[in-house]
Design a protein around this motif. Structure first.
Motif, PDB file in Angstrom:
ATOM      1  N   PRO A  38      34.267  43.815   7.427  1.00 46.12           N
ATOM      2  CA  PRO A  38      33.751  42.648   6.690  1.00 46.12           C
ATOM      3  C   PRO A  38      33.783  41.388   7.546  1.00 46.12           C
ATOM      4  O   PRO A  38      34.607  41.255   8.433  1.00 46.12           O
ATOM      5  CB  PRO A  38      34.716  42.519   5.506  1.00 46.12           C
ATOM      6  CG  PRO A  38      35.409  43.823   5.394  1.00 46.12           C
ATOM      7  CD  PRO A  38      35.433  44.407   6.774  1.00 46.12           C
ATOM      8  N   ARG A  39      32.861  40.462   7.197  1.00 47.69           N
ATOM      9  CA  ARG A  39      32.842  39.172   7.905  1.00 47.69           C
ATOM     10  C   ARG A  39      33.384  38.061   7.013  1.00 47.69           C
ATOM     11  O   ARG A  39      33.608  36.949   7.493  1.00 47.69           O
ATOM     12  CB  ARG A  39      31.373  38.809   8.299  1.00 47.69           C
ATOM     13  CG  ARG A  39      30.811  39.522   9.525  1.00 47.69           C
ATOM     14  CD  ARG A  39      30.335  40.942   9.263  1.00 47.69           C
ATOM     15  NE  ARG A  39      29.397  41.046   8.193  1.00 47.69           N
ATOM     16  CZ  ARG A  39      28.051  40.979   8.313  1.00 47.69           C
ATOM     17  NH1 ARG A  39      27.524  40.758   9.517  1.00 47.69           N
ATOM     18  NH2 ARG A  39      27.269  41.112   7.271  1.00 47.69           N
ATOM     19  N   GLU A  43      32.697  40.389   1.333  1.00 45.39           N
ATOM     20  CA  GLU A  43      32.525  41.758   1.846  1.00 45.39           C
ATOM     21  C   GLU A  43      33.847  42.537   1.746  1.00 45.39           C
ATOM     22  O   GLU A  43      33.855  43.740   1.487  1.00 45.39           O
ATOM     23  CB  GLU A  43      32.000  41.710   3.284  1.00 45.39           C
ATOM     24  CG  GLU A  43      30.569  41.192   3.380  1.00 45.39           C
ATOM     25  CD  GLU A  43      30.003  41.217   4.805  1.00 45.39           C
ATOM     26  OE1 GLU A  43      28.765  41.103   4.935  1.00 45.39           O
ATOM     27  OE2 GLU A  43      30.797  41.342   5.780  1.00 45.39           O
ATOM     28  N   LYS A  44      34.991  41.845   1.927  1.00 38.28           N
ATOM     29  CA  LYS A  44      36.286  42.522   1.777  1.00 38.28           C
ATOM     30  C   LYS A  44      36.425  43.056   0.347  1.00 38.28           C
ATOM     31  O   LYS A  44      36.845  44.193   0.135  1.00 38.28           O
ATOM     32  CB  LYS A  44      37.446  41.564   2.076  1.00 38.28           C
ATOM     33  CG  LYS A  44      37.587  41.112   3.511  1.00 38.28           C
ATOM     34  CD  LYS A  44      38.758  40.141   3.645  1.00 38.28           C
ATOM     35  CE  LYS A  44      38.810  39.428   4.978  1.00 38.28           C
ATOM     36  NZ  LYS A  44      39.915  38.416   5.033  1.00 38.28           N
ATOM     37  N   ALA A  46      34.035  43.819  -1.685  1.00 39.34           N
ATOM     38  CA  ALA A  46      33.083  44.938  -1.857  1.00 39.34           C
ATOM     39  C   ALA A  46      33.690  46.237  -1.322  1.00 39.34           C
ATOM     40  O   ALA A  46      33.574  47.294  -1.948  1.00 39.34           O
ATOM     41  CB  ALA A  46      31.784  44.617  -1.133  1.00 39.34           C
ATOM     42  N   ASP A  47      34.398  46.133  -0.181  1.00 34.34           N
ATOM     43  CA  ASP A  47      35.037  47.327   0.390  1.00 34.34           C
ATOM     44  C   ASP A  47      36.203  47.798  -0.492  1.00 34.34           C
ATOM     45  O   ASP A  47      36.360  48.990  -0.750  1.00 34.34           O
ATOM     46  CB  ASP A  47      35.534  47.025   1.807  1.00 34.34           C
ATOM     47  CG  ASP A  47      34.374  46.822   2.781  1.00 34.34           C
ATOM     48  OD1 ASP A  47      34.637  46.624   3.987  1.00 34.34           O
ATOM     49  OD2 ASP A  47      33.210  46.836   2.330  1.00 34.34           O
ATOM     50  N   TYR A 373      28.486  54.883   2.155  1.00 31.00           N
ATOM     51  CA  TYR A 373      28.828  53.458   2.280  1.00 31.00           C
ATOM     52  C   TYR A 373      29.264  53.118   3.706  1.00 31.00           C
ATOM     53  O   TYR A 373      28.899  52.071   4.249  1.00 31.00           O
ATOM     54  CB  TYR A 373      29.947  53.097   1.294  1.00 31.00           C
ATOM     55  CG  TYR A 373      30.289  51.632   1.192  1.00 31.00           C
ATOM     56  CD1 TYR A 373      29.548  50.774   0.377  1.00 31.00           C
ATOM     57  CD2 TYR A 373      31.361  51.095   1.893  1.00 31.00           C
ATOM     58  CE1 TYR A 373      29.865  49.419   0.269  1.00 31.00           C
ATOM     59  CE2 TYR A 373      31.696  49.754   1.805  1.00 31.00           C
ATOM     60  CZ  TYR A 373      30.947  48.912   0.987  1.00 31.00           C
ATOM     61  OH  TYR A 373      31.262  47.573   0.888  1.00 31.00           O
ATOM     62  N   ILE A 377      27.535  50.048   5.862  1.00 30.14           N
ATOM     63  CA  ILE A 377      28.145  48.818   6.371  1.00 30.14           C
ATOM     64  C   ILE A 377      28.113  48.786   7.900  1.00 30.14           C
ATOM     65  O   ILE A 377      28.013  47.722   8.517  1.00 30.14           O
ATOM     66  CB  ILE A 377      29.585  48.617   5.828  1.00 30.14           C
ATOM     67  CG1 ILE A 377      30.497  49.792   6.165  1.00 30.14           C
ATOM     68  CG2 ILE A 377      29.566  48.334   4.327  1.00 30.14           C
ATOM     69  CD1 ILE A 377      31.950  49.598   5.710  1.00 30.14           C
ATOM     70  N   GLU A 380      24.479  47.625   8.490  1.00 32.60           N
ATOM     71  CA  GLU A 380      24.120  46.325   7.903  1.00 32.60           C
ATOM     72  C   GLU A 380      24.912  45.170   8.511  1.00 32.60           C
ATOM     73  O   GLU A 380      24.384  44.088   8.756  1.00 32.60           O
ATOM     74  CB  GLU A 380      24.390  46.335   6.397  1.00 32.60           C
ATOM     75  CG  GLU A 380      23.319  47.004   5.553  1.00 32.60           C
ATOM     76  CD  GLU A 380      23.704  46.997   4.059  1.00 32.60           C
ATOM     77  OE1 GLU A 380      22.980  47.631   3.270  1.00 32.60           O
ATOM     78  OE2 GLU A 380      24.743  46.369   3.722  1.00 32.60           O
ATOM     79  N   ARG A 381      26.201  45.400   8.771  1.00 35.37           N
ATOM     80  CA  ARG A 381      27.076  44.284   9.157  1.00 35.37           C
ATOM     81  C   ARG A 381      27.016  44.062  10.670  1.00 35.37           C
ATOM     82  O   ARG A 381      27.952  44.382  11.412  1.00 35.37           O
ATOM     83  CB  ARG A 381      28.509  44.534   8.680  1.00 35.37           C
ATOM     84  CG  ARG A 381      28.625  44.519   7.160  1.00 35.37           C
ATOM     85  CD  ARG A 381      30.025  44.788   6.696  1.00 35.37           C
ATOM     86  NE  ARG A 381      30.108  44.796   5.237  1.00 35.37           N
ATOM     87  CZ  ARG A 381      31.182  45.209   4.556  1.00 35.37           C
ATOM     88  NH1 ARG A 381      32.234  45.664   5.210  1.00 35.37           N
ATOM     89  NH2 ARG A 381      31.184  45.175   3.246  1.00 35.37           N
ATOM     90  N   GLN A 386      33.683  39.130  12.656  1.00 35.72           N
ATOM     91  CA  GLN A 386      34.458  40.101  11.874  1.00 35.72           C
ATOM     92  C   GLN A 386      35.775  39.454  11.418  1.00 35.72           C
ATOM     93  O   GLN A 386      36.388  38.680  12.146  1.00 35.72           O
ATOM     94  CB  GLN A 386      34.752  41.337  12.711  1.00 35.72           C
ATOM     95  CG  GLN A 386      33.520  42.182  13.021  1.00 35.72           C
ATOM     96  CD  GLN A 386      33.904  43.533  13.622  1.00 35.72           C
ATOM     97  OE1 GLN A 386      34.879  43.613  14.372  1.00 35.72           O
ATOM     98  NE2 GLN A 386      33.177  44.593  13.243  1.00 35.72           N
TER      99      GLN A 386
END
Ligand code: LRH
Ligand code: MN
Length: 391
Positions: A38-39, A43-44, A46-47, A373, A377, A380-381, A386
């Motif tokens: 995650p950035r 996003e964290k 979401a994970d 998933y 990620i 996508e990421r 990061q």
């Protein structure tokens, strides 16, 4: 407990995962960045939601400030709800600012103490904004050489800051005071053990509770004994679960010593610690505090949650009547055998059943792999910075 009662308890288990487990982490030697990390806190979350989606028992996520600093905390809490989780404990961070080299709330300089206490108060504002009811306080404060500072005076400074924060807590809020034997300080830590944390919490009042990080004790410490004593005194607020072979290794809970985790959760059961209504309705917080330095992070969290589920199931399967009879009779081997029978039980079929009854795939790891998933990620990421410990 009947099988049905065990299943009910397992279905309603709440394991809180740490936002920082999804970011890059490492040791002083190296932080190995991983693709797809995650950035930002959105996003964290979401994970973390992926872990809850496949286990069904990880609906809360701890935040760490400023690692999870955002403009709009209400928006972050709304995003959490959108992905099916909620904000758990807010972790303060007074261990990464240059001003805190000689301490934060215990620093000899009142200007530094003021700055540190203001950060703790800011974290209570964030609790208000996110609906969090818990502030977790760990201090890296300590000294490296005898005589470096006045140990008694540092305790007074700590108590003064904690009292100000305590007074700021809302009616349904509490703080969890975390102790640690050593690191980053190597002569004294101002909160080195459960006794020191307990003494400060007792002095403050019912909203001050102790958190037991399973990586923060001297090798050989009987952690489950500490758990039994804190629960008996109504001062066990929660756990920072992880495991270690040597120091504060922050490895997956149950990975290094599944028997210790089982013994800890058996003491939790013996003192009714799984009852969410104790501690004024706050219950005991079962939080993970881990770093996945070399293993994939979301699967690492899933495995960790499963390790807590398995140890909990085994603790719930202990035949309490049989062990009570053996203990009363002084039947040493008999009593030990009752406990070991539960520990040596294969609870994986039971947990697969529980997951199916929750409408989940019986194997969370397979369920996660099937979502694609991880690949999503990774592709996508791209770009951005990061997330990490920002140290
Ligand atoms: C300190 C600690 C504390 C957190 C940090 C991430 O070692 O256990 O709970 O703030 O790790
Ligand atoms: Mn911790």
């Amino acid at each position: 407990m009947s099988n049905e009662q065990v299943k009910t308890a397992l279905r309603s288990q709440v394991i809180e995962v740490p936002s920082w487990a999804y970011g890059n982490s490492g040791t002083r030697f190296k932080v190995f960045a991983q693709q797809g990390v995650p950035r930002d806190p959105f996003e964290k979350l979401a994970d973390a939601a992926q872990v809850n989606a496949v286990t069904g028992v990880a609906p809360k996520v701890s935040l760490h400030i400023p690692w999870d600093k955002v403009e709009d905390y209400a928006k972050l809490a709304a995003h959490a709800a959108d992905v099916g989780v909620s904000i758990g404990a807010i972790n303060a961070n007074v261990f990464q600012d240059d001003d805190y080299m000689l301490g934060s709330v215990t620093h000899p300089d009142p200007r530094v103490r003021r700055k540190a206490t203001d950060h703790l108060l800011e974290c209570v504002d964030i609790m208000d904004a996110t609906g969090s009811t818990e502030l977790k306080l760990w201090f890296s404060d300590g000294t490296n050489y005898p005589g470096q500072d006045d140990t008694r005076a540092r305790q007074d400074r700590l108590a003064e800051s904690l009292a100000e924060v305590y007074a700021r807590l809302g009616e349904h809020q509490r703080f969890l005071l975390e102790y640690k034997l050593f690191e980053p300080a190597f002569y004294t830590m101002d909160l080195p053990d459960w006794g020191t944390a307990y003494a400060h919490c007792i002095a403050l009042g019912p909203k001050a509770m102790v958190v037991v990080d399973t990586g923060h004790h001297a090798p050989g410490t009987n952690i489950e004994f500490i758990v039994a004593v804190l629960l008996r005194s109504g001062k066990l607020g929660g756990f920072d679960f992880n495991s270690r072979f040597y120091a504060d290794d922050d490895l997956m809970v149950g990975a290094a010593d599944p028997f210790q985790l089982f013994r800890i959760l058996w003491e939790v059961r013996c003192s009714n610690g799984f009852d969410p209504t104790i501690n004024g309705g706050h219950g005991v917080s079962f939080m993970l505090d881990q770093c996945h330095n070399i293993e994939p992070k979301i699967p690492g969290q899933i495995r960790s949650v499963m390790n807590v589920q398995e140890a909990t199931a085994k603790a719930l399967l202990v035949d309490r009547d049989a062990i009570a009879v053996a203990q009363a009779a002084g039947d040493v081997l008999g009593a030990n055998a009752v406990l070991m029978d539960a520990f040596n039980s294969d609870v994986r079929p039971l947990l697969r059943e529980v997951r199916e009854e929750m409408g989940l795939h019986p194997d969370p790891m397979a369920a996660y792999a099937a979502t694609g998933y991880a690949e999503k990620i990774r592709t996508e990421r791209v770009g951005g910075t990061q997330a990490g410990w920002g140290a």
